[in-house]
Write a protein that holds these residues in place. Structure first.
Motif, short mmCIF file in Angstrom:
data_model
loop_
_atom_site.label_atom_id
_atom_site.label_comp_id
_atom_site.label_asym_id
_atom_site.label_seq_id
_atom_site.Cartn_x
_atom_site.Cartn_y
_atom_site.Cartn_z
N ILE A 6 0.86 -1.18 0.00
CA ILE A 6 0.00 0.00 0.00
C ILE A 6 0.90 1.24 0.00
O ILE A 6 2.10 1.14 0.32
CB ILE A 6 -0.97 0.04 1.22
N VAL A 7 0.32 2.37 -0.36
CA VAL A 7 1.05 3.64 -0.31
C VAL A 7 0.21 4.60 0.53
O VAL A 7 -0.99 4.75 0.29
CB VAL A 7 1.23 4.24 -1.73
N LYS A 8 0.85 5.21 1.55
CA LYS A 8 0.13 6.17 2.39
C LYS A 8 1.04 7.37 2.64
O LYS A 8 2.17 7.21 3.11
CB LYS A 8 -0.26 5.50 3.73
N GLY A 9 0.55 8.54 2.28
CA GLY A 9 1.34 9.76 2.48
C GLY A 9 2.70 9.67 1.77
O GLY A 9 3.70 10.12 2.32
N ALA B 44 -5.83 3.51 2.20
CA ALA B 44 -4.55 3.93 1.61
C ALA B 44 -4.78 4.86 0.41
O ALA B 44 -5.89 4.96 -0.11
CB ALA B 44 -3.76 2.70 1.17
N ASP B 45 -3.71 5.55 0.00
CA ASP B 45 -3.79 6.40 -1.19
C ASP B 45 -3.70 5.55 -2.46
O ASP B 45 -4.28 5.89 -3.49
CB ASP B 45 -2.64 7.42 -1.20
N GLU B 46 -2.92 4.47 -2.36
CA GLU B 46 -2.74 3.56 -3.49
C GLU B 46 -2.49 2.16 -2.95
O GLU B 46 -2.06 2.00 -1.80
CB GLU B 46 -1.47 3.90 -4.30
N ALA B 47 -2.69 1.17 -3.82
CA ALA B 47 -2.28 -0.19 -3.49
C ALA B 47 -1.78 -0.82 -4.78
O ALA B 47 -2.16 -0.41 -5.88
CB ALA B 47 -3.45 -0.99 -2.92
#
Ligand code: PDD
Length: 286
Positions: free
Chosen positions: A190-193, A238-241
């Motif tokens: 995942i992508v967060k911040g 999350a912002d992306e996965a």
């Protein structure tokens, strides 16, 4: 079109390839495998796959069927014989054919079985799915405890894939003790911040060759990486996965258990990592 495949020292048309019914790969799933991608007729990350194969064999006390140089030569010969431009090479090593069924491992006189075949996948690098992303569901991870060894025990991952399809999704992320382990045949992120988060290496997951390369490229590109387990709720928020594997490279995940991730479209970090991975891997392809 019939492929030329490799079985125990010989190249032959796929129709002629045979393995014994007593082979332990068939009777006991006593076998390990590797999947290496081909782009532009060249092998991606061969050294990484060869190193993981060696480790899988040694963890299971299984003899190596040949040297790394010989393995490379077989891979290249199959690419050439089947005129593979984009696709994969599947390799499997089993503990061989003891001539009967027995739980105990056979002695050293029984030689390992080595099988390789090609899978032609034109458009692998330009896969349109990378532009739309895929949807995953979560499922309990009920696999055995040595997922770091790349064995052919793929029944649960196959069942998980079917459960995902029945639920109208594309794949499943497996969860253990409340945390995502990995996808059915890939590593999960995942992508967060701006931070890329993926589970740390242990016996709980396969040590992805693509994972290692992608994390290296991400760090080289000054992206922040955190190796720790995450939950499905974190993935939904999350912002992306995305996921990584030798056959899909970097693939965006846009939905988790019916919840859109971020904008619900492939994110910029996954897209950038896919681009970097393909460009950089091509530079060192052999
Ligand atoms: N699967 N986790 C699991 C359970 C896998 O089966 C795979 C690979 C990965 C990713 O590893 P790598 O980046 O080395 O491909 C992670 C292969 C592609 C397959 O079964 O087809």
């Amino acid at each position: 079109m019939s492929r030329i495949v490799y079985v125990n020292g010989q190249y032959m048309p796929e129709e002629e390839a045979k393995v014994s019914i007593f082979d332990r790969g068939f009777l006991m799933a006593d076998a390990v495998y590797e999947v290496t991608s081909v782009l532009g007729g060249k092998l991606l990350d061969f050294a990484g796959h060869a190193a993981r194969l060696k480790r899988s064999l040694s963890e299971l006390d299984m003899a190596s069927p040949c040297t790394e140089e010989e393995l490379l030569a077989i891979h290249r010969e199959l690419v050439a014989k089947n005129a593979i431009d984009e696709g994969m090479i599947y390799l499997q090593v089993t503990r061989g054919n003891p001539g009967d069924r027995d739980f105990a491992f056979p002695g050293p006189d029984v030689k390992p079985t080595l099988v390789l075949f090609t899978q032609s996948k034109p458009g692998l690098a330009d896969n349109p799915t990378a532009k739309t992303g895929i949807r995953v569901i979560s499922l309990e991870d009920i696999r055995w405890g040595r997922r770091d060894i790349k064995t052919v025990q793929l029944l649960y991952p196959s069942m998980a894939k079917m459960m995902a399809k029945q639920a109208g999704a594309d794949d499943a992320w497996m969860v253990e003790d409340g945390k995502v382990t990995e996808g059915t045949s890939n590593n999960a992120y995942i992508v967060k911040g701006g931070k890329i988060i993926t589970r740390n290496l242990s016996n709980d997951i396969l040590h992805g060759i693509t994972r290692a390369a992608v994390l290296r490229f991400a760090r080289e590109a000054q992206m922040e990486v955190e190796e720790r387990a995450f939950t499905i709720d974190e993935a939904k928020a999350a912002d992306e996965a995305f996921f990584t594997s030798a056959s899909a490279f970097v693939m965006p995940v846009v939905e988790v258990d019916g919840t859109a991730v971020g904008s619900g479209k492939p994110g910029p970090i996954a897209a950038r990592l896919r681009e970097i991975y393909i460009d950089e891997s091509l530079k060192t392809a052999i």
